[in-house]
Enzyme design. Sequence first.
Site, mmCIF file in Angstrom:
data_model
loop_
_atom_site.group_PDB
_atom_site.id
_atom_site.type_symbol
_atom_site.label_atom_id
_atom_site.label_comp_id
_atom_site.label_asym_id
_atom_site.label_seq_id
_atom_site.Cartn_x
_atom_site.Cartn_y
_atom_site.Cartn_z
ATOM 1 N N ASP A 26 0.781 -1.233 0.000
ATOM 2 C CA ASP A 26 0.000 0.000 0.000
ATOM 3 C C ASP A 26 0.812 1.283 0.000
ATOM 4 O O ASP A 26 0.337 2.310 -0.479
ATOM 5 C CB ASP A 26 -0.967 -0.010 1.189
ATOM 6 N N GLU A 52 2.497 1.416 -3.763
ATOM 7 C CA GLU A 52 1.543 1.374 -4.866
ATOM 8 C C GLU A 52 0.540 2.533 -4.791
ATOM 9 O O GLU A 52 0.318 3.242 -5.759
ATOM 10 C CB GLU A 52 0.788 0.043 -4.855
ATOM 11 N N VAL A 58 -6.978 2.688 3.092
ATOM 12 C CA VAL A 58 -6.523 2.153 1.818
ATOM 13 C C VAL A 58 -7.698 1.364 1.239
ATOM 14 O O VAL A 58 -7.799 0.158 1.405
ATOM 15 C CB VAL A 58 -5.270 1.295 2.016
ATOM 16 N N ASN A 101 -10.843 -0.328 1.297
ATOM 17 C CA ASN A 101 -11.689 -0.923 2.331
ATOM 18 C C ASN A 101 -11.073 -0.882 3.730
ATOM 19 O O ASN A 101 -11.748 -0.621 4.720
ATOM 20 C CB ASN A 101 -12.036 -2.371 1.963
ATOM 21 N N TYR A 102 -9.761 -1.161 3.822
ATOM 22 C CA TYR A 102 -9.115 -1.285 5.129
ATOM 23 C C TYR A 102 -8.743 0.062 5.729
ATOM 24 O O TYR A 102 -8.388 0.987 5.002
ATOM 25 C CB TYR A 102 -7.831 -2.110 5.003
ATOM 26 N N HIS A 141 -1.328 -9.349 6.898
ATOM 27 C CA HIS A 141 -0.881 -7.951 6.813
ATOM 28 C C HIS A 141 0.545 -7.891 7.337
ATOM 29 O O HIS A 141 0.807 -8.396 8.436
ATOM 30 C CB HIS A 141 -1.715 -7.028 7.709
ATOM 31 N N ASP A 155 16.012 3.910 11.452
ATOM 32 C CA ASP A 155 17.416 4.301 11.357
ATOM 33 C C ASP A 155 17.881 4.707 12.752
ATOM 34 O O ASP A 155 17.808 5.870 13.142
ATOM 35 C CB ASP A 155 17.565 5.449 10.348
ATOM 36 N N MET A 156 18.324 3.699 13.494
ATOM 37 C CA MET A 156 18.740 3.938 14.872
ATOM 38 C C MET A 156 20.098 4.643 14.881
ATOM 39 O O MET A 156 21.003 4.274 14.120
ATOM 40 C CB MET A 156 18.861 2.609 15.624
ATOM 41 N N ASP A 198 27.076 3.204 10.764
ATOM 42 C CA ASP A 198 25.737 3.798 10.823
ATOM 43 C C ASP A 198 24.793 2.748 10.242
ATOM 44 O O ASP A 198 24.912 2.384 9.070
ATOM 45 C CB ASP A 198 25.737 5.081 9.974
ATOM 46 N N HIS A 249 -4.894 -13.073 9.273
ATOM 47 C CA HIS A 249 -6.286 -12.716 9.524
ATOM 48 C C HIS A 249 -7.230 -13.734 8.871
ATOM 49 O O HIS A 249 -7.396 -13.744 7.656
ATOM 50 C CB HIS A 249 -6.551 -11.292 8.996
#
Lengths: 720, 720
Positions: free
Chosen positions: B362, B365, B447, B449-450, B509, B516-517, B659, B670
């Site tokens: 999602d 796209e 997005v 329906n969800y 899902h 980025d620690m 880094d 689900h």
Amino acid sequence: MEGRNLFFLMSIILLLIFTFLNLPSPLSHTTDQLLDCTTYSPWCSSRKPFFLRQPENSKNHYADFPNHPLDPLTIGEIQKVKKIVNSIAEFRIKGCVLHSVVLEEPEKEVVLNWRRGHRLPPRKAAVVARALGVVHVLSVDIETGRVTRRETGSYSGYPILTIEDMISATSAPFANSDFNRSIIQRGVDLADLACLPVAAGWYGKIEEKRRVIKVQCFTLKDTINFYMRPIEGLTVLLDLDTQQVIEISDGESIPIPKAANTDYRYSRIKKNKQKINLLKPISIEQPNGPSFTIENNHLVKWANWEFHLKPDPRAGVIISRVMFEDPDTGKMRNVMYKGFTSELFVPYMDPSDAWYFKTYMDAGEYGFGLQAMPLDPLNDCPRNAYYMDGVFVAADGTPYVRSNMICVFERYAGDIGWRHAECPITGLPIREVRPKVTLVVRMAASVANYDYIVDWEFQNDGLIRPKVGLSGILMVKGSPYVNMNEVNQNEYLYGTLLSENIIGVIHDHYVTFHLDMDIDGPSNNSFVKVNLQKEMTSSGESPRRSYLKAVRNVAKTEKDAQIKLKLYDPSEFHVINSNKKSRVGNPVGYKVVPGGTAASLLDHNDPPQKRAAFTNNQIWVTPYNESEQWAAGLFVYQSQGDDTLAVWSDRDRAIENKDIVLWYTLGFHHIPCQEDFPIMPTVSSSFEIKPVNFFESNPILNIPPNSPKDLPICKAAASA
Amino acid sequence: MEGRNLFFLMSIILLLIFTFLNLPSPLSHTTDQLLDCTTYSPWCSSRKPFFLRQPENSKNHYADFPNHPLDPLTIGEIQKVKKIVNSIAEFRIKGCVLHSVVLEEPEKEVVLNWRRGHRLPPRKAAVVARALGVVHVLSVDIETGRVTRRETGSYSGYPILTIEDMISATSAPFANSDFNRSIIQRGVDLADLACLPVAAGWYGKIEEKRRVIKVQCFTLKDTINFYMRPIEGLTVLLDLDTQQVIEISDGESIPIPKAANTDYRYSRIKKNKQKINLLKPISIEQPNGPSFTIENNHLVKWANWEFHLKPDPRAGVIISRVMFEDPDTGKMRNVMYKGFTSELFVPYMDPSDAWYFKTYMDAGEYGFGLQAMPLDPLNDCPRNAYYMDGVFVAADGTPYVRSNMICVFERYAGDIGWRHAECPITGLPIREVRPKVTLVVRMAASVANYDYIVDWEFQNDGLIRPKVGLSGILMVKGSPYVNMNEVNQNEYLYGTLLSENIIGVIHDHYVTFHLDMDIDGPSNNSFVKVNLQKEMTSSGESPRRSYLKAVRNVAKTEKDAQIKLKLYDPSEFHVINSNKKSRVGNPVGYKVVPGGTAASLLDHNDPPQKRAAFTNNQIWVTPYNESEQWAAGLFVYQSQGDDTLAVWSDRDRAIENKDIVLWYTLGFHHIPCQEDFPIMPTVSSSFEIKPVNFFESNPILNIPPNSPKDLPICKAAASA
């Protein structure tokens, strides 16, 4: 004897301080004092809960009028039980101790058939008494005064320690001159000493056939947080009945960690240099009061839920007769007959001489409920909470009150019950959002150093979320090291150096829940594993090569339901009523949704793991059997694992289309870190008990959204 | 052409309704209308946030004055970018589309060195433009007006769909008479039709080399919840650029599920028979206002935290420069440079013709942020929330405002930050409890329906908890069955019969977070796996046979940090600064504490899984590379998996003392149930980013307890 004198001196000084502060001090209490509730503690004063739906009932809510078959024994009933037991010659002797006096719940069928307005079924007490070293399990009919059942324990182990046992263990070592000498040799003033019964288990080595306990000590000098000042390596093996020291294990002297930075009391650290940007007041407010009601102090009604709630000395909180009013039919539907924390298991991961035995089973050894202390209003529970007292029983049978032991409150955390907004693609004028409000039942048990916060959270959509929070103070180990750079590469510390000379030893926590699910009644319940299996498509069937397929397997016998969770072989775990289908033909059910999934990895033949074999799987299902309540067995102290859930389950009884009990274990691995010093920020885990085709559709479709007119108008208290 | 006319008729009727309701209706908008913000939608009106610390800045918080190197492009800046791009002949042509216009963040070092009061580094825009079928990635210097970098995409796939693309796909099929005939043959009125671009992926079969999309349709007749009324089995393959229908896949006619019981709007269902016991008002109240401040609309300060917060069309929410003021030293310490939801993956588990392609990503796209709709005050977020608008860019480069896209609020849920009460054994007068208050940053993306509710929760003890809630409406499948008793034993439905003729198809899902620690800065960070291994004691060593031993392994290269979680081989996962030690010599660090651990089990060679190979592991660690932001690659629509996190990680670069970026994937399996019909109660999962020896000790030791004097005095609004 100098040490003994110093200890008494210290006691007197402490007593004066505590008297001055009007705070409880059982350290120096005799049993008689202990049992005099008002002398014992201000916690015992019959403080009234500040919320009661029916104020006419509030004047003495633990009075002599049980209103429900599951209501705990009242003070009056306990007094009668004491008389009845004392009327039996064998229990009238000195040294006879009552380890447990609780309601003997009527048979399940009787409770299920009982309706409000009916006469209560005969009130009985389940009594565990010990006289001349023999343990008796009695059933006492309170009305008739007769003992209707009497058995002597057939399993290994001793009953739950009494508070008096535990307190006696804190002072008994002082009578031993070798012990006192050892303390003094370590440079510790006996007046500063705080000793605790640190382990009750059996370790496979010897069978003692007497009630031995390990005692270790700390120094209270310059800090209230004595847990951070262990006298490392000194262990006393005590006979609890004779109060004799059997053995002193005196390892090499380890520096006692300093008191600096160990205190955590607000009164002591507010001048601390910690730079914390403080927050403005924030509160959960309910201008029209809470939406729950508690009838007769035990029957909780909230949203579409109804359940019976009571304190228990061993389990802490027992939730019973959990029912949900079906939004489609308006009928009350059974969900769970009984839910409670059946046992805990807390093994420390250090096999050395002074540590190998630290493998706690806090419910069966120390009493999870007995250790639940009064909750702190506005801090332990928010405003508008209802507080429920516990009525417990001293070793001689006298009742006492643990006030504010459980709280019940509504929770709004800014969460969303359900929502949908249409997206920019459709642009339909839809934005429907419903806030989530839940009901929480809470207890906080202080099992010596650790604090366990146990929540049962109920959602209005039918979900139940048991949750365990861990806070309090670590059990730490003294160490010669003040910096990790002193530690040899090959040396393993069994934990983390938290501060100079202090190691936080690695340990696990397991909390095993007994969940007697009754999906639409006790009969015809089955356990179904809905396994998600990777399925490959056949050539040419689809551009997709694989998908997950749900495969349902109904457990026939107990071994089918011994579940080890696997992330790469996932399943849902349903309890269904095989006789009931939804409108479109799905079996109605609830599922347990795992969380806090740490699994015990100890060897199955390790004595602590044998005793705690109920943690060998995360899920078990047993046929209902009223004697199978306690996962570690009826008697846990020094048990050898011959009466655990694992033993029952290995009988492999049929569980299909039966009244079944589901057991779930929440687990935590805890590698301590410096942030846990000197007191731990709460760590929580939870799991869910969730409707699955139990309702025809979303059961909270027509709850209203919030609107500004619903919200309170508030002003700051300071400006009032 | 009759259908086309009907569609226009429907559009006009809807438009009239929406105009009457003063609600947005982009369904019938042309691109021009869409880009006229005020016409487009009342969401676009420049509503002011009702809380701002510095009201002088509040009049136009998305004005032309960026204040921080990471502030998103302002409306003025976007307008300049549009002009600059339009000044290039090749992009001035008709059909040139801007798929993305966002801030090109300055180099990390530049941002880290920037201080308040400094001049801002040059403002640049990262632009993805498509002209004559070629995708160009531009870097536009806003001040100089120059394009400083220009590349054409070297990977498979196309850029994010524009909202205009998506909307055009909803109407394009109507121009095809075969399509219209097919709809009419199924007894559906074209005026009731709602079509959606349901899948953008590549499926291994054919390489299209053009922007094709699958479109499926629903009927809006008698319900706003058209998702529950699919025209099952009819799939249109559309060329998005030509708007031509390439192929119509017309399976057997399946009964369209009825509209009954599908509406969920409060206005429509309040007369519903559902018996719900409603609750009294409950609210989080802050009589003195919230404790957080937001400087210049983006810099959030709360408790000891400070971070930069901005909306992003692709990620939704980006949290940057996350720092914590050390309570011991008062110094700001770096924790995380950047955190955001990098990608989602939602594969449905049905390989059949009309379903195999439903495998959504999602963010890449459809734009997770583009789909984040305005939050509903008092329902999506509690009182005292601060709302932040997003400024996005239409396909022709015109900026528009998505108002109330993010909220920030403080949360008090009745939880406990830390506590300790002394137990009955010691009886010491100790009961210290601190309530837990947290800060939440929230977005809700619809997005189609969800609905995804994304929270970033910050605790004052240094913990960060990213959380994803799922609600909204299921993607369902039409079915001939109205009851499970009609289904043959051997037939598999790929889901659950939720209501008559409606199957909720099983799906997963996955939400992959880019973290980025920067533990005490970007350098010298390492990833350490602290593995808990079962260790057997040697004979005679101890009465204990086993314990868990923590074994630390520093990951040298990326492959060492490709982690599949295992419950029976548990580990902690630390990011440490190898150059910094605590006072007692522990490396300072943070750990990721897994939660929502469902793992993708699809075959690694299945095209959707290849594209979503970033879900092959739950944890990955990569060396920082500014081009590696999007786990599915820069271009996701029809991508073939050649630019994913898995590809980068398989280079096996060195990650020790560097880094580094940590990636964590939250997963959900689900299996729908009836309670999910017609709209789903929220399901949530979260994980934690938690200090581990980062602080010398508990960082919230001296927060005060609540006292009655802190709490507000409230009365019911109705009684006001």
